[in-house]
Write an enzyme that holds these catalytic residues in place. Structure first.
Site, mmCIF file in Angstrom:
data_model
loop_
_atom_site.group_PDB
_atom_site.id
_atom_site.type_symbol
_atom_site.label_atom_id
_atom_site.label_comp_id
_atom_site.label_asym_id
_atom_site.label_seq_id
_atom_site.Cartn_x
_atom_site.Cartn_y
_atom_site.Cartn_z
ATOM 1 N NE ARG A 25 38.364 36.004 41.404
ATOM 2 C CZ ARG A 25 37.769 35.959 42.572
ATOM 3 N NH1 ARG A 25 36.450 36.122 42.680
ATOM 4 N NH2 ARG A 25 38.435 35.731 43.683
ATOM 5 N N GLY A 26 38.315 32.391 41.264
ATOM 6 C CA GLY A 26 37.980 31.841 42.569
ATOM 7 C C GLY A 26 37.943 30.331 42.399
ATOM 8 C CB ALA A 27 39.725 27.584 44.138
ATOM 9 N NE ARG B 2 44.111 31.580 36.818
ATOM 10 C CZ ARG B 2 43.836 32.356 37.879
ATOM 11 N NH1 ARG B 2 42.581 32.529 38.265
ATOM 12 N NH2 ARG B 2 44.810 32.942 38.543
ATOM 13 C CD GLN C 4 42.152 39.297 41.908
ATOM 14 O OE1 GLN C 4 42.911 40.089 42.474
ATOM 15 N NE2 GLN C 4 42.586 38.391 41.061
ATOM 16 C CG ASP D 225 43.471 29.673 44.503
ATOM 17 O OD1 ASP D 225 43.595 30.611 45.308
ATOM 18 O OD2 ASP D 225 42.773 29.748 43.470
ATOM 19 C CG ASN E 88 44.222 32.308 49.031
ATOM 20 O OD1 ASN E 88 43.379 31.981 48.206
ATOM 21 N ND2 ASN E 88 44.067 33.374 49.791
ATOM 22 C CE LYS E 89 44.900 36.027 43.197
ATOM 23 N NZ LYS E 89 45.484 35.610 41.892
#
Lengths: 345, 345
Positions: free
Chosen positions: A46-48, A89, A196, A237, A247-248
């Site tokens: 994960r993580g863009a 996603r 996270q 993201d 973003n998150k």
């Protein structure tokens, strides 16, 4: 040594399974496009930026598995794999950006043999991977001066080595400030529901010897009020042309709290995270994830079965709350009319 | 029927163990002052008003166990029990307020026999208990008009029946609005680290048939931005003379987010939660709890062993962010120079 989220070796893709951190450090080999899709969908990777890199390799894996005989078969396998991986996603634009780069290689194949095209696809994925490493290093260099001696920095979620090919985006500037010899303190929001911040950011920062304090998301305002935070820096993201930033989930709230306390709020991201096809953040699709992430965290049952749950995985922070964007090309401000092409300088 | 946090029957104290909700509904008999202390310390019983009620009974339990022969022995047992129980938790003033009421009964014993004094102590604890029930009912009546038809209400932590003798403070106005026939939606912050919002608020509201949606704390800003929230109402653990309010960690952040979105933010509390001996919230002691609440939630290990943790259990919301205080005497505003003495009307 920073953890490597993604490894490509001898034509084989493996990832560090981030759902098991920090309890277990497990590498998983991904040898089907379905396993790549699942790894992205379930946040094993994960993580863009890391999603983009992994998806690019995923196309190569998808092509290999198809055992294509002709160039046309390869091109078809690229499109099938890319179409499929694109459904994993919706929010991080790096996924689509990386898949588009792979499609472009296929599109420009004219006359290449199947094996030459496969080699070109693999080379492109490796380039995306190495480029991300360089982009992140450059982000660190450009942003590190924001972290002065004794500074307190708050971050949300994980925009670290684990979220990228290496180094990270938001965390890259911390690693760079550390390398430049400055001491500072990091406060890491745990970042519910999937933690996270607790599991990944706290883990990689403490491994690197950076002074890190873990807090629950709802403690950020108090920590700011106590004067412990001089700077907030997060990853992204997807960033629209006007600077609105997905973003998150929780990032928008942190940005509002930072504003209320007069604390500068920065976003760190490479050019692959900018989506100039979108005028504003309102057009960014926001993934909603399963309610069990909230009601059954890590095996426990913490909510009544009857309750409704709302679980958006991201939010959009309006550009007006963002002091600047730390990119590989320096600290920039919207509106953005062209992506940086310094590509890691 | 709402859950009862505390039951006193035939001279015996029992509580609903809130650490096991919503998975298990377990009553625990508390027949030593140590078990009462432990129940408060470990949050088996929690919520400022409920802590006060439980502590008052705890004094009676402490006296009974001592088997005192003389009035002087009873008085001594009252002070010993109260001194001990006062060390359980520092922030909620209702604890000290209830213990002071019990001490006063002992102080005014002049000439009473040991058995008469014991009877008076038990009567005082029962009065505190019944009074809290009535105070909470009155809070509901005075605040319910804030919740209009179709309203969206956000609350943080649990200020419900479980946090009080019955009815609740913040949740009392929801129960009253429901009784008055209005439909509305409640968003409950899960409230890390101990998830009182998920485990307790979501449980008691869904049991009552109120439309409830659970969110993580870091989603509150997004839910506000989506226009889903018209009102925020929370309880309190201690309110200073100027209106500064200590409540569960995260409340201050929610108040800032409400202000940023133009949403009114109310505190609901009975007079026992006001501490007029403190000019401002800066003087309110804030409990810091064990780091394992954050790093080992519900048995899981979610953070690296080396990481520092900051775990303040409360924060202080400045009076300027609070639209009004919903009390048994109506909606009031600071500065407060005298506590309400309507005592449940």
């Amino acid at each position: 040594m920073k953890p490597l989220s993604i490894t490509w070796k001898d034509g084989s893709l493996s990832i560090l399974d981030q759902t098991l951190l920090p309890g277990s450090v497990v590498e998983r080999q991904l040898d089907t496009v379905e396993s790549v899709w699942d790894a992205i969908k379930t946040l094993k990777v994960r993580g863009a930026p890391a999603i983009g890199v992994c998806a690019a390799y995923g196309v190569v894996v998808g092509v290999h598995r198809r055992n294509p005989r002709s160039t046309q078969d390869v091109v078809q396998a690229v499109h099938d794999s890319a179409d499929y991986l694109a459904t994993s996603r919706p929010t991080a634009v790096n996924l689509f950006w990386a898949l588009d780069r792979m499609r472009r290689v296929a599109h420009e194949a004219n006359g290449a043999s199947a094996s030459d095209l496969i080699a070109a696809l693999e080379a492109e994925a490796v380039t995306i991977h190495e480029e991300d490493r360089a982009l992140c290093m450059a982000i660190g260099r450009h942003g590190s001066s924001l972290i002065g001696e004794g500074c307190g920095v708050l971050t949300h979620c994980n925009a670290g080595a684990l979220a990228t090919a290496e180094h990270g985006t938001a965390l890259s500037i911390m690693y760079a400030a550390q390398a430049e010899g400055r001491r500072f303190r990091v406060y890491a929001d745990e970042t519910r529901p999937l933690l996270q911040g607790a599991r990944l950011t706290a883990w990689e920062l403490t491994q690197a010897g950076i002074d890190t304090t873990l807090i629950c998301d709802n403690m950020a305002a108090q920590v700011m009020r106590e004067g412990k935070i001089d700077l907030v820096v997060v990853g992204a993201d997807r960033i629209a042309a006007n600077g609105d930033t997905a973003n998150k989930i929780g990032t928008y709230g942190v940005a509002l709290l930072a504003k209320a306390h007069g604390i500068p709020f920065y976003v760190a991201a490479p050019y692959s995270t900018f989506d100039l096809s979108l005028a504003t953040g309102e057009q960014i699709p926001i993934e909603e994830r399963d309610s069990s992430e909230i009601t059954h965290p890590f095996g426990a049952i913490v909510a009544p079965a009857e309750v409704k749950v709302y679980n958006p995985a991201f939010d959009v922070t309006p550009a007006a709350l963002i002091h600047g964007f730390i990119t590989e090309a320096g600290i920039v401000h919207p509106p953005f009319s062209a992506v940086s092409t310094t590509s890691g300088e």
